[in-house]
Design a protein around this motif. Structure first.
Motif, mmCIF file in Angstrom:
data_model
loop_
_atom_site.group_PDB
_atom_site.id
_atom_site.type_symbol
_atom_site.label_atom_id
_atom_site.label_comp_id
_atom_site.label_asym_id
_atom_site.label_seq_id
_atom_site.Cartn_x
_atom_site.Cartn_y
_atom_site.Cartn_z
ATOM 1 N N LEU A 28 39.412 62.848 -30.676
ATOM 2 C CA LEU A 28 38.828 62.540 -31.982
ATOM 3 C C LEU A 28 37.861 61.357 -31.894
ATOM 4 C CD1 LEU A 28 42.099 63.097 -33.996
ATOM 5 C CD2 LEU A 28 40.016 64.450 -34.226
ATOM 6 N N PHE A 65 34.468 50.743 -27.131
ATOM 7 C CA PHE A 65 34.072 49.687 -28.075
ATOM 8 C C PHE A 65 35.269 49.226 -28.908
ATOM 9 C CE2 PHE A 65 32.409 48.461 -32.307
ATOM 10 C CZ PHE A 65 31.724 47.324 -31.917
ATOM 11 N N ILE A 91 37.459 45.517 -29.086
ATOM 12 C CA ILE A 91 37.838 44.731 -30.271
ATOM 13 C C ILE A 91 39.347 44.488 -30.264
ATOM 14 C CG2 ILE A 91 37.947 44.692 -32.801
ATOM 15 C CD1 ILE A 91 35.496 46.471 -32.873
ATOM 16 N N PHE A 97 46.342 52.966 -31.822
ATOM 17 C CA PHE A 97 45.869 54.198 -32.451
ATOM 18 C C PHE A 97 44.525 54.647 -31.894
ATOM 19 C CE2 PHE A 97 43.182 51.724 -35.105
ATOM 20 C CZ PHE A 97 42.295 52.592 -35.733
ATOM 21 N N TYR A 138 33.272 36.601 -41.143
ATOM 22 C CA TYR A 138 33.796 36.058 -42.400
ATOM 23 C C TYR A 138 33.972 34.544 -42.339
ATOM 24 C CZ TYR A 138 34.577 40.858 -43.788
ATOM 25 O OH TYR A 138 34.381 42.169 -44.119
ATOM 26 N N LEU A 175 31.527 53.281 -37.741
ATOM 27 C CA LEU A 175 31.798 53.337 -36.308
ATOM 28 C C LEU A 175 32.119 54.753 -35.850
ATOM 29 C CD1 LEU A 175 33.843 50.060 -35.788
ATOM 30 C CD2 LEU A 175 31.502 50.521 -35.119
ATOM 31 N N ILE A 176 32.501 55.605 -36.805
ATOM 32 C CA ILE A 176 32.672 57.024 -36.465
ATOM 33 C C ILE A 176 31.852 57.854 -37.460
ATOM 34 C CG2 ILE A 176 34.969 56.862 -35.397
ATOM 35 C CD1 ILE A 176 36.206 57.741 -38.015
ATOM 36 N N THR A 177 31.552 59.082 -37.042
ATOM 37 C CA THR A 177 30.709 59.919 -37.913
ATOM 38 C C THR A 177 31.550 60.570 -39.009
ATOM 39 O OG1 THR A 177 31.104 61.831 -36.554
ATOM 40 C CG2 THR A 177 29.194 60.502 -35.979
ATOM 41 N N GLN A 216 32.903 55.189 -28.118
ATOM 42 C CA GLN A 216 33.600 54.645 -29.301
ATOM 43 C C GLN A 216 34.936 54.043 -28.890
ATOM 44 O OE1 GLN A 216 33.686 58.266 -31.559
ATOM 45 N NE2 GLN A 216 32.107 57.587 -32.975
ATOM 46 N N SER A 252 34.835 38.890 -33.876
ATOM 47 C CA SER A 252 33.795 38.614 -34.870
ATOM 48 C C SER A 252 34.157 37.384 -35.698
ATOM 49 C CB SER A 252 33.662 39.829 -35.783
ATOM 50 O OG SER A 252 32.992 39.460 -36.962
ATOM 51 N N SER A 272 41.424 54.759 -39.698
ATOM 52 C CA SER A 272 40.269 55.610 -39.406
ATOM 53 C C SER A 272 39.284 55.603 -40.564
ATOM 54 C CB SER A 272 40.713 57.047 -39.145
ATOM 55 O OG SER A 272 41.701 57.050 -38.168
ATOM 56 N N GLN A 273 39.826 55.551 -41.779
ATOM 57 C CA GLN A 273 38.943 55.486 -42.945
ATOM 58 C C GLN A 273 38.103 54.209 -42.881
ATOM 59 O OE1 GLN A 273 40.813 55.055 -46.790
ATOM 60 N NE2 GLN A 273 39.191 56.192 -47.788
ATOM 61 N N GLN A 326 33.682 63.287 -37.606
ATOM 62 C CA GLN A 326 34.899 62.786 -36.953
ATOM 63 C C GLN A 326 35.956 62.404 -37.980
ATOM 64 O OE1 GLN A 326 32.879 59.761 -34.530
ATOM 65 N NE2 GLN A 326 34.023 60.537 -32.766
ATOM 66 N N LEU A 361 37.246 52.714 -40.114
ATOM 67 C CA LEU A 361 36.235 52.919 -39.053
ATOM 68 C C LEU A 361 35.046 53.695 -39.624
ATOM 69 C CD1 LEU A 361 38.295 53.985 -35.893
ATOM 70 C CD2 LEU A 361 37.431 51.730 -36.495
ATOM 71 N N LEU A 401 32.099 43.415 -36.957
ATOM 72 C CA LEU A 401 32.456 44.540 -36.096
ATOM 73 C C LEU A 401 33.146 45.625 -36.901
ATOM 74 C CD1 LEU A 401 33.804 42.500 -33.053
ATOM 75 C CD2 LEU A 401 31.577 43.593 -33.274
ATOM 76 N N LEU A 402 34.128 45.180 -37.676
ATOM 77 C CA LEU A 402 34.878 46.123 -38.511
ATOM 78 C C LEU A 402 34.888 45.592 -39.917
ATOM 79 C CD1 LEU A 402 38.160 46.948 -36.579
ATOM 80 C CD2 LEU A 402 36.566 48.596 -37.532
ATOM 81 N N ASN A 403 34.698 46.453 -40.884
ATOM 82 C CA ASN A 403 34.788 46.003 -42.274
ATOM 83 C C ASN A 403 36.178 45.479 -42.567
ATOM 84 O OD1 ASN A 403 32.394 46.308 -43.554
ATOM 85 N ND2 ASN A 403 32.729 48.470 -44.041
#
Lengths: 321, 391
Positions: A13, A21, A25, A4, A35, B30-32, A18, A32, B22-23, B35, B25, B343-345
């Motif tokens: 988009l 990066f 991942i 995606f 956790y 990581l995105i504005t 971004q 990471s 995306s939500q 975006q 991210l 890195l990502l939640n």
């Protein structure tokens, strides 16, 4: 679609940086261990403090308590030096600590304080005299530390200790010697403590003091309040009055939590409302010798009707909320 | 082919998945915001998927509501005997599943709404009763019926709980088959081989069905396979099952056959998982490895008792604290592709709920002795008295 990031990037988009990066991942160029490492630390703290506490308890009667107490005291002191060194000044707002172990050390020190308190009580055989006192003292200390160092885990611990202390304080049976019994008044203190927590949470929130603590206050407050109310419905002799109080309060809270989109609290309130309302209905029909066939239809119809009602209001609680 | 097996429209699910990722991210910064709004506009989803708490509420109401449908229907029909009731549950079960699929999923576009899950579970539960009734069947019939129904729900409705159950029933079938033909002694190897094959099959299928919609499904199957391979070789499991199932009598200084092989499995499988996880940078292997290491330590502790369990617990705790602090320090910078930073939640992460769980597990002991990690949905298990007398 299996990537995606690419889809978003191709539709402009995502920026190039971004995308790169996120791809690093996805393709596991960077992984990471956030956790995993925290879980290890958390487990370590749990085992260590549990072990030290139990070890101390087991060895009462042997030599070397003073040494153990002093050792735990030294650990606490070292912990506090670390905490003081890295702590930010107090603020009513959220405080960001840059030191990543800070919160863990804070919890570790708090648990060691409990250990030391317990050790001293057991060693000097003061459990029965001091138990309530130290429970309140611990709760107060945790509460202070939670506010001073801005830590929600400590706030939760403080409330938990406080709830237990209340439970003990109003129990005539001597809890400390091992007789634990839910007494007829326990639900009242649960209700009162619940209300106190709810009101404190709201007041502090209104006065802009640590607004992010509101969830913890309200969460514990509502759980204590509803558990108290529902136990009272089933245990006390004033069950109708308690049921009426529960129906009224849970419906009011359902309305407000729905309006404010606080869905966890809405969930609690709805469950409490359904239980208490059904209880009232059952009691009423029982009193007027109503037809029992009614109940065979009541549960499916009420549940399904309720689902239809909620689903029709779906725009109110979409996934984004 | 795949799409015709699934009750949902795959394109809708893809859109929903993009939106949800995306939500995440956006929440991970990581995105504005700009975006995120643009993505939300570009990938509008009509699927009805409420937030977690409403889902729980709808699920509870629907489970009670759907289950209790049978009572008024039963009263209406009166006493119709067991066959009659089985026929009735078959009709109600099928009716419920058709309602869920045609009305909720196809028309109202429900996706993981809580109501759909409840309907699927209750509907399949009714079908299971219709097939099995109160009769006594050979034991193997139960897991076979369970497997077929769970696999149906896992594939057609992409239900993750049903997926876990599918493999549970599969394991039960294998266990029962080996027990029925008196090949109990081969059970550990049978399980290691079969779940090894499931793992490899899963890897192949992952390439074929590479779609973000199925990500969670593959994670679950891989985790189950890795865990089952470990459990099948775990010394405690093999020993206790041998005694229980094969009436094996072990002399005072005796041991089960191939004892050293199982000791070896117990010790080496977790290390192998962690090694492979670090080498291939596979977080799943690292997580399963950590879990199985804990299980292995407990297993070995039972049979090699060094006395003073509390000392071991304390030392283990101290070692874990030191080890994790050292690693946290070491991974300040990215090393070999690993970092200590987030890195990502995690989608499930919530500071409020984490604090709540922490207070329940760390806050001393619980008066009920049942630390409730699931208390985030609020059935109100509180009561850890900090300064109590239990220590």
């Amino acid at each position: 679609m299996n990537n995606f990031n690419k889809t978003l990037f191709e539709r402009n988009l995502l920026t190039n940086t971004q995308y790169e990066f996120l791809e690093s991942i996805r393709t596991r160029k960077i992984v990471s261990l956030y956790y995993e490492l925290r879980l290890l630390l958390y487990l370590g703290i749990m085992l260590f403090t549990g072990g030290v506490g139990y070890f101390a308890y087991q060895n009462i009667g042997d030599m070397g308590h003073m040494l153990s107490m002093i050792a735990i005291g030294i650990f606490i002191a070292i912990g506090f030096i670390f905490i003081q060194k890295h702590a930010q000044p107090y603020s009513n707002k959220k405080v960001r600590v840059t030191q990543i172990y800070f919160d863990y050390i804070l919890v570790l020190v708090s648990l060691l304080i409990i250990t030391l308190f317990t050790y001293i009580q057991v060693y000097y055989n003061l459990v029965e005299q001091l138990l309530n006192f130290t429970s309140f003292l611990t709760a107060a200390l945790f509460l202070f530390m939670a506010y001073r160092y801005d830590n929600r885990a400590l706030l939760s611990m403080a409330i938990t200790v406080l709830a237990a202390a209340f439970g003990i304080a109003i129990t005539p049976i001597n809890w400390a010697s091992g007789d634990w019994m839910v007494t007829s008044n326990l639900y009242n203190s649960s209700i009162v403590l619940g209300i106190v927590l709810l009101v404190s949470g709201q007041l502090l929130h209104h006065n802009n003091i640590k607004q992010h603590f509101r969830f913890t206050f309200l969460n514990f407050g509502l759980i204590l309040f509803y558990i108290g109310c529902i136990s009272a419905i089933f245990d006390s002799e004033l069950e109708i009055i308690y049921a009426l109080i529960t129906v009224a309060s849970s419906l009011t809270l359902s309305y407000y939590t729905w309006k404010n989109k606080e869905f966890l609290f809405f969930l609690y309130s709805n469950i409490a409302a359904y239980i208490s309302f059904t209880y009232l209905l059952f009691t009423l029909l029982d009193k007027i010798h109503g037809d029992e066939i009614f109940f065979a239809y009541y549960i499916p119809i009420s549940c399904i009707g309720y689902i239809v009602f909620l689903v029709n209001k779906k725009s109110h609680f979409s996934h984004d909320n | 082919m795949t799409t015709s097996l699934i009750a949902y429209n795959l394109n809708d699910l893809e859109t929903k998945a993009v939106l949800s990722e995306s939500q995440n991210l956006y929440k991970s910064k990581l995105i504005t915001q700009d975006q995120w709004f643009k993505i939300r506009e570009a990938f509008k989803s009509d699927l009805y998927s409420p937030n977690i708490f409403m889902r729980v509420l709808l699920f509870i109401a629907a489970i009670i509501g759907f289950n209790s449908i049978l009572v008024p229907i039963g009263i209406t029909f009166g006493s119709i005997g067991e066959i009659g009731y089985r026929f009735l549950t078959l009709i109600v079960g099928l009716g419920l599943l058709i309602f869920i699929e045609k009305v909720l999923i196809k028309d109202k576009l429900h996706y993981k709404s809580g109501v759909t899950e409840a309907g699927i579970y209750v509907g399949l539960g009714f079908l299971a009763f219709a097939f099995l009734g109160f009769d006594n069947h050979p034991t193997i019939v139960y897991p076979i019926v369970g497997f077929v129904l769970a696999a149906f729900a896992a594939i057609r409705y992409l239900n993750l709980t049903a997926l876990v159950l599918t493999f549970g029933f599969l394991g039960w079938i294998e266990f029962q088959l080996l027990a029925d033909i008196n090949l109990m002694a081969l059970m550990p190897f049978g399980f290691i081989i079969s779940f090894g094959l499931i793992y490899l099959g899963c890897l192949k299928l992952k390439v074929k069905l590479s779609n973000i919609v199925f990500t969670s499904h593959f994670i679950i199957v891989e985790t189950i396979a890795l865990l089952m391979i470990y459990i099948a070789g775990n010394y405690f499991v093999v020993r206790e099952l041998s005694i229980e199932m094969m009436n094996l009598e072990i002399a005072e200084n005796g041991n089960i056959p191939f004892a050293y092989l199982f000791y070896l499995f117990t010790a080496l499988i977790p290390i192998a998982y962690i090694y492979w996880g670090i080498k291939q940078k596979l977080i799943l292997f690292i997580r399963v490895g950590l879990l199985t290491i804990a299980l292995s330590v407990i297993t070995l502790k039972i049979y090699f008792n060094l006395g003073q369990p509390i000392v071991t617990v304390t030392i283990a705790g101290a070692v874990l604290i030191i080890l994790s602090l050292l690693l946290l320090n070491y991974l300040k910078q990215i090393r070999n592709g690993f970092t200590r930073d987030l890195l990502l939640n995690d989608k499930w992460n919530s500071n409020d709920l984490a604090a709540f769980v922490a207070s329940q597990t760390l806050g001393g002991h619980s008066t009920t002795n049942s630390p409730n990690n699931d208390a985030s949905f609020g059935d109100g298990q509180f009561g850890g008295a900090g300064a109590g007398g239990n220590w």
